[in-house]
Enzyme design. Structure first.
Site, PDB file in Angstrom:
ATOM      1  N   LYS A 269      36.863  30.968  38.730  1.00 45.58           N
ATOM      2  CA  LYS A 269      36.926  31.261  40.171  1.00 45.58           C
ATOM      3  C   LYS A 269      36.675  32.751  40.348  1.00 45.58           C
ATOM      4  O   LYS A 269      37.563  33.565  40.185  1.00 45.58           O
ATOM      5  CB  LYS A 269      38.279  30.876  40.759  1.00 45.58           C
ATOM      6  CG  LYS A 269      38.399  31.155  42.259  1.00 45.58           C
ATOM      7  CD  LYS A 269      39.745  30.674  42.792  1.00 45.58           C
ATOM      8  CE  LYS A 269      39.864  30.949  44.296  1.00 45.58           C
ATOM      9  NZ  LYS A 269      40.105  32.369  44.588  1.00 45.58           N
TER      10      LYS A 269
ATOM     11  N   SER B   2      41.483  32.541  38.910  1.00 43.51           N
ATOM     12  CA  SER B   2      41.616  33.624  39.874  1.00 43.51           C
ATOM     13  C   SER B   2      42.270  34.872  39.263  1.00 43.51           C
ATOM     14  O   SER B   2      41.703  35.518  38.402  1.00 43.51           O
ATOM     15  CB  SER B   2      42.392  33.112  41.090  1.00 43.51           C
ATOM     16  OG  SER B   2      42.351  34.006  42.159  1.00 43.51           O
TER      17      SER B   2
ATOM     18  N   ASP C 142      37.810  43.318  28.481  1.00 44.80           N
ATOM     19  CA  ASP C 142      36.695  44.255  28.681  1.00 44.80           C
ATOM     20  C   ASP C 142      37.091  45.705  28.447  1.00 44.80           C
ATOM     21  O   ASP C 142      36.244  46.544  28.143  1.00 44.80           O
ATOM     22  CB  ASP C 142      36.122  44.097  30.087  1.00 44.80           C
ATOM     23  CG  ASP C 142      35.305  42.821  30.234  1.00 44.80           C
ATOM     24  OD1 ASP C 142      35.240  42.047  29.262  1.00 44.80           O
ATOM     25  OD2 ASP C 142      34.744  42.597  31.320  1.00 44.80           O
TER      26      ASP C 142
END
Length: 383
Positions: free
Chosen positions: A323, A298, A309
């Site tokens: 998740k 999560s 990223d």
């Protein structure tokens, strides 16, 4: 020929009558009722449940409580979603849910998450110094029963409620580890969980472990980060191994301290609406390695994706839990409430990680060697 005044009155009456017959208001016609098509379809959808309620009240061997029947029906509706993260809560259950994000509660001191593959509840990690840790419970243990009652990932919040209880009482868990089943009796205590552990490693490399994303986590994180900066930190290792997640806004604040201007995460709901969580231009400006494992879930995955990223650092360890769903929590006027999965989330690069996880940039399967692998990468960047 009628007067203009009467024509207006007749017109108004005609509009009112038409509205009554086309609205969802019921109109009695002897022993019949005229309703709208929409209302009819609504009744038709639930006529079986209404009929069964009548059968239960008529034939059950003792008088059922109406409020429990209603609560059971609502819980069943959420159960029908086949989503382990969506659930309706009684007032007591909802209060306990709120405790989970407050950082203070009565329980055994263990983070639990539904497993994505076998339907069992999985221990993400015991809290350091907690009754769970002292009793020998370990990350990766599967919970089969609570006080002899079988539990499952599908009803994870119900199981968590059963594990918690009054301070000083005990709970018995039936666990499975490495294929072997065993019982553990654990005493419940007040747990005040510290979610941040920060220290300086060798060669000016800072280390911050984040065990959860609760209400006080950002404040604790900022204190630890500022202390490391004051000690002339040259690089940072973040550790979210065995961190099952928590509050999205706390994760956003932490990411905002690290990555500079960019996207932290974006979500998409069932109507295709997209919402982006952004960070500002301020960034740490130092090499960052984030440690992950199969129990990083999560918010831990959101922070990992934001760092990787946005090219602010790398991930080290093993693939995360997977998740990629966002829950909305609502409290109702009577103190009950619900948690409902309302959106999917995507990493800044557009990767949907649900049931897939985030693969590390540097894979190291041996937990004993993961921190060394992370510090080595940071040292190489400093040089």
């Amino acid at each position: 020929m009628i007067s203009k005044k009467k024509a207006i009155i007749y017109g108004i009456v005609l509009v009112i009558v038409t509205a009554l017959f086309t609205s969802t208001l019921q109109i009695a016609l002897g022993d019949r009722v005229v309703i709208s098509k929409e209302m009819y379809e609504g009744y038709k959808k639930y006529n079986k449940m209404i009929g069964l309620e009548g059968a239960v009240k008529e034939d059950f061997y003792k008088k059922p409580a109406d409020d429990k029947l209603v609560t059971g029906a609502i819980k069943g509706m959420f159960s029908g979603l086949d989503d382990p993260y969506s659930q309706f809560y009684t007032k007591e259950e909802f209060n306990r849910l709120k405790e989970q994000t407050s950082g203070s509660f009565v329980g055994i001191g263990v983070f639990i998450s539904p497993s994505s593959d076998d339907g069992y509840l999985t221990v993400i990690s015991p809290i350091e110094g907690s009754p769970a840790e002292k009793s020998g419970i370990k990350a990766g243990d599967k919970i089969l029963k609570v006080n002899g009652k079988t539990v499952s990932a599908k009803h994870s919040d119900e199981a968590i409620t059963m594990i918690k209880g009054k301070e000083g009482t005990s709970v018995e868990l039936t666990l499975i580890r490495d294929g072997k089943e065993f019982n553990v009796k654990v005493k419940r205590e007040e747990i005040v969980s510290k979610s941040i552990n920060g220290k300086m490693l060798d060669d000016g490399i800072g280390y911050i472990q984040i065990t959860s994303f609760s209400e006080n986590t950002y404040k604790e994180f900022k204190t630890a980060l500022d202390k490391l900066k004051s000690e002339n930190m040259k690089g940072l290792v973040l550790d979210v191994r065995d961190n099952g997640g928590g509050l999205l806004d706390i994760c956003q604040k932490i990411a905002d301290e690290l990555i500079g201007e960019g996207t932290i995460v974006y979500t998409k709901d069932n109507k295709g609406n997209t919402e982006y969580l952004k960070s500002d231009k301020e960034k740490l400006g130092l090499p960052i390695a984030i440690l992950t494992n199969e129990n990083s879930a999560s918010a831990s995955e959101i922070l990992t994706g934001a760092i990787v990223d946005n090219k602010a650092g790398v991930s080290v360890g093993t693939t995360t839990f997977g998740k990629g769903l966002v829950q909305t929590v609502r409290e109702l006027k009577d103190g009950t409430g619900y948690k409902l999965t309302t959106a999917q989330y995507f990493t800044p690069s557009g990767d949907y990680i649900n049931e897939k996880g985030i693969k590390p940039n540097i894979e190291e399967k041996n937990p004993e060697k993961q921190l060394d692998a992370a510090t080595k990468w940071v040292k190489d960047q400093i040089k």
